[in-house]
Scaffold this active site. Structure first.
Site, PDB file in Angstrom:
ATOM      1  N   GLY A 146       0.825  -1.213   0.000  1.00 39.81           N
ATOM      2  CA  GLY A 146       0.000   0.000   0.000  1.00 39.81           C
ATOM      3  C   GLY A 146       0.848   1.246   0.000  1.00 39.81           C
ATOM      4  O   GLY A 146       2.037   1.202  -0.316  1.00 39.81           O
ATOM      5  N   ASN A 147       0.252   2.380   0.319  1.00 41.55           N
ATOM      6  CA  ASN A 147       1.006   3.630   0.442  1.00 41.55           C
ATOM      7  C   ASN A 147       0.355   4.512   1.499  1.00 41.55           C
ATOM      8  O   ASN A 147      -0.659   4.150   2.076  1.00 41.55           O
ATOM      9  CB  ASN A 147       1.116   4.332  -0.920  1.00 41.55           C
ATOM     10  CG  ASN A 147      -0.237   4.724  -1.458  1.00 41.55           C
ATOM     11  OD1 ASN A 147      -0.924   5.568  -0.905  1.00 41.55           O
ATOM     12  ND2 ASN A 147      -0.645   4.071  -2.550  1.00 41.55           N
ATOM     13  N   TYR A 148       0.944   5.676   1.732  1.00 43.47           N
ATOM     14  CA  TYR A 148       0.556   6.497   2.890  1.00 43.47           C
ATOM     15  C   TYR A 148      -0.622   7.438   2.639  1.00 43.47           C
ATOM     16  O   TYR A 148      -0.934   8.264   3.496  1.00 43.47           O
ATOM     17  CB  TYR A 148       1.753   7.324   3.343  1.00 43.47           C
ATOM     18  CG  TYR A 148       2.926   6.517   3.830  1.00 43.47           C
ATOM     19  CD1 TYR A 148       2.802   5.704   4.954  1.00 43.47           C
ATOM     20  CD2 TYR A 148       4.155   6.555   3.164  1.00 43.47           C
ATOM     21  CE1 TYR A 148       3.881   4.960   5.411  1.00 43.47           C
ATOM     22  CE2 TYR A 148       5.231   5.813   3.619  1.00 43.47           C
ATOM     23  CZ  TYR A 148       5.090   5.016   4.738  1.00 43.47           C
ATOM     24  OH  TYR A 148       6.152   4.289   5.182  1.00 43.47           O
ATOM     25  N   SER A 149      -1.292   7.361   1.497  1.00 40.38           N
ATOM     26  CA  SER A 149      -2.399   8.306   1.254  1.00 40.38           C
ATOM     27  C   SER A 149      -3.518   8.101   2.270  1.00 40.38           C
ATOM     28  O   SER A 149      -3.939   6.973   2.538  1.00 40.38           O
ATOM     29  CB  SER A 149      -2.945   8.117  -0.167  1.00 40.38           C
ATOM     30  OG  SER A 149      -4.135   8.856  -0.322  1.00 40.38           O
ATOM     31  N   ALA A 214      -3.689   7.814  -4.870  1.00 41.44           N
ATOM     32  CA  ALA A 214      -2.325   7.305  -5.016  1.00 41.44           C
ATOM     33  C   ALA A 214      -2.472   5.817  -5.347  1.00 41.44           C
ATOM     34  O   ALA A 214      -2.683   4.990  -4.462  1.00 41.44           O
ATOM     35  CB  ALA A 214      -1.534   7.517  -3.735  1.00 41.44           C
TER      36      ALA A 214
END
Ligand code: PMT
Length: 338
Positions: A146-149, A214
């Site tokens: 995943g990512n930090y959005s 994102a």
């Protein structure tokens, strides 16, 4: 209150539907906490939960209560739901201390409401698709890439577009935030493929798309049905390319549709953003850089530049994501008219 006057159990529903606006002032730490969590033990909360009109709250409390992470977290949730905060003032507080937490002056509350209702409905009759949040690409039943959005930027855009009269489809990746703005239909998704399928389904019906999500560019080639066990060797995950939602929408875009992209960059920001406008056929792109303090993932603020197809750049100051959304929606509305 009339709710307890015996006129009927459902007066809070009637009030919530009857009002053109609901103003909670002063909004104490206790009231904000109840609003943010759905505790419904008094008339204010019952009306709030039933209200379909814009809701405004003017916080008022001592400075330490205001700064407490619980209060700030509650305010963040309330704003993400599409409620409108009338900012606190600075000055002498009931405790005798001086700081932030004074309720906005009544005249300022009236001015805030005047400005809100005077606002032109710049997007009335328009349908807007917005993508927001991260995507989670599944590895096995317990792990993902995943990512930090946080989804804050895209949710703020959805609320702002809906405040301006648009009907909004918000395709939202996994995040703890959401909105209950009556003008926004939220479509919750997890993976890039799900985000793509919903975006491709909804975009043909829209006047514009704003792609603030994102999206993971890659996903694991295989999904392991059972939890992957540790052994004593290094481990490699093979990745395959995800669909590029922006590129696909850019290719299918009709002459009267607008497509707005985002670029989150860490180096050669302008050059990379300009390349993305061409590659994905955006009408304009919103550039934010991880090198700017307070910009990008997670923060309540952002610092953007808007770059057009003609490579003309407009730079903006660091602002709240709600205000940044206002600037982006202004740009979009001008172009939809023009
Ligand atoms: O959610 P927040 O915590 O509020 O943070 C906001 C944000 C930083 C996520 C947001 O402001 C932002 O910059 N979003 C885009 C981040 C990004 O992934 O940019 P990119 O340069 O990788 O992608 C370029 C554009 O193509 C974006 O509009 C993206 O949504 C889109 N894209 C990218 C890959 C892909 N497979 N499909 C896409 O549609």
């Amino acid at each position: 209150s009339s709710v307890s006057s015996g006129e009927g159990w459902n007066n809070h529903v009637e009030m919530g539907l009857w009002a053109d606006a609901m103003i909670v002032a002063p909004a104490t730490a206790n009231t904000l906490a109840k609003m943010a969590t759905g505790i419904c033990d008094n008339a204010v909360q019952a009306v709030y939960l039933s209200a379909r009109c814009p809701v405004f709250f003017a916080p008022a409390m001592d400075l330490d209560m205001w700064q407490h992470p619980t209060t700030q977290g509650n305010v963040e949730r309330l704003i993400s739901f599409g409620n409108h905060m009338i900012p606190v003032g600075f000055g002498e507080l009931a405790s005798g201390l001086t700081g932030e937490g004074r309720m906005a002056e009544p005249e300022d509350i009236v001015t805030f409401l005047d400005n809100f209702f005077d606002k032109e409905q710049k997007l009335s009759g328009k349908k807007i698709l917005i993508t927001a949040g991260p995507t989670y690409e599944k590895i096995d039943p317990v792990r993902f890439i995943g990512n930090y959005s946080s989804g804050k930027m895209g949710i703020a855009l959805a609320n702002e577009a809906a405040d301006n009269g648009a009907q909004v489809y918000l395709v939202l990746g996994p995040t703890h935030l959401t909105t209950d703005h009556p003008g926004v239909e939220v479509i919750n998704v997890t993976t890039a493929v799900e985000m793509r399928d919903n975006s491709v389904r909804l975009f043909p019906d829209c006047d514009a798309g704003i792609l603030a999500a994102a999206v993971a560019d890659y996903r694991p080639k295989a999904y392991a049905e059972q939890k992957i066990k540790k052994n004593d060797q290094d481990f490699t995950i093979e990745l395959v390319e995800n669909p590029d939602i922006a590129k696909e929408l850019g290719q299918s875009k009709k002459a009267d549709q607008l497509l707005v992209g985002f670029a989150l960059e860490t180096q050669s920001e302008e050059a990379n953003a300009k390349a993305k406008i061409k590659k994905k056929n955006f009408d304009f792109i919103v550039l934010n850089s991880l090198n700017d303090k307070g910009a990008g993932f997670g923060y309540d603020t952002n610092k953007i530049s808007i770059i057009g197809k003609d490579n003309k750049i407009k730079n903006f100051e660091l602002k709240s994501k709600t205000e940044v959304a206002g600037d982006i929606i202004d740009e979009l509305a001008n172009r939809l008219e023009g």
